[in-house]
Design an enzyme around this catalytic site. Structure first.
Site, PDB file in Angstrom:
ATOM      1  N   ASP A  46      -3.707   5.949  -4.346  1.00  0.00           N
ATOM      2  CA  ASP A  46      -3.636   5.880  -2.885  1.00  0.00           C
ATOM      3  C   ASP A  46      -2.612   6.908  -2.418  1.00  0.00           C
ATOM      4  OD1 ASP A  46      -4.166   4.074  -0.347  1.00  0.00           O
ATOM      5  OD2 ASP A  46      -2.006   4.423  -0.425  1.00  0.00           O
ATOM      6  N   ILE A  47      -2.952   7.652  -1.374  1.00  0.00           N
ATOM      7  CA  ILE A  47      -2.018   8.639  -0.829  1.00  0.00           C
ATOM      8  C   ILE A  47      -1.044   7.904   0.098  1.00  0.00           C
ATOM      9  CG2 ILE A  47      -1.745  10.753   0.511  1.00  0.00           C
ATOM     10  CD1 ILE A  47      -4.679  11.418  -0.205  1.00  0.00           C
ATOM     11  N   GLU A  89      -8.090   7.244   2.112  1.00  0.00           N
ATOM     12  CA  GLU A  89      -7.227   8.008   1.215  1.00  0.00           C
ATOM     13  C   GLU A  89      -7.087   7.327  -0.145  1.00  0.00           C
ATOM     14  OE1 GLU A  89      -4.412   5.059   3.114  1.00  0.00           O
ATOM     15  OE2 GLU A  89      -6.221   6.093   3.701  1.00  0.00           O
TER      16      GLU A  89
END
Length: 121
Positions: A46-47, A89
């Site tokens: 996950d960003i 994301e």
């Protein structure tokens, strides 16, 4: 052509959720048919703070970040691994037949690949 398009994320060209679920179902059926069972590793990436990228730099910059992160993840894993844009994301990496001892090494390669240098937009 339509099937291929329905199984790919149009922005990153990675596999999408639909393709991942189909692969997992196929692997489950294979595991049910054989004595070995299911082997492999699954990792979610996950960003962090991605909303800030969109809010401060705009959605085009956010898209560029997603594309570059996808490229860096793909470069950090084996050709046999499945990299998926799960949504927004979030990405998944499915590594069939990856020994547990190698999972930490793969995670480290992914983290260094993503964070090793800034993403220019």
């Amino acid at each position: 052509l339509l099937r291929a398009q329905s199984e790919r994320d149009p922005l990153t060209h990675l596999s999408n959720r639909r393709h991942f679920l189909a692969v997992m179902e196929q692997r489950r059926q294979q595991a049910d048919a054989g004595p070995e069972g299911f082997h492999g590793a699954l990792m979610m990436v996950d960003i962090d703070h991605f909303k800030n990228v969109n809010d401060w730099h705009g959605h085009a910059a956010g898209d560029a970040v997603i594309v570059e992160v996808a490229r860096r993840i793909r470069a950090a894993v084996r050709d046999t691994d499945l990299v998926v844009r799960w949504g927004g994301e979030e990405f998944l990496v499915f590594s069939p037949e990856l020994p547990g001892t190698d999972l930490a090494l793969m995670a480290d390669r992914i983290l260094r690949g993503i964070g090793g240098e800034p993403i220019m937009t």
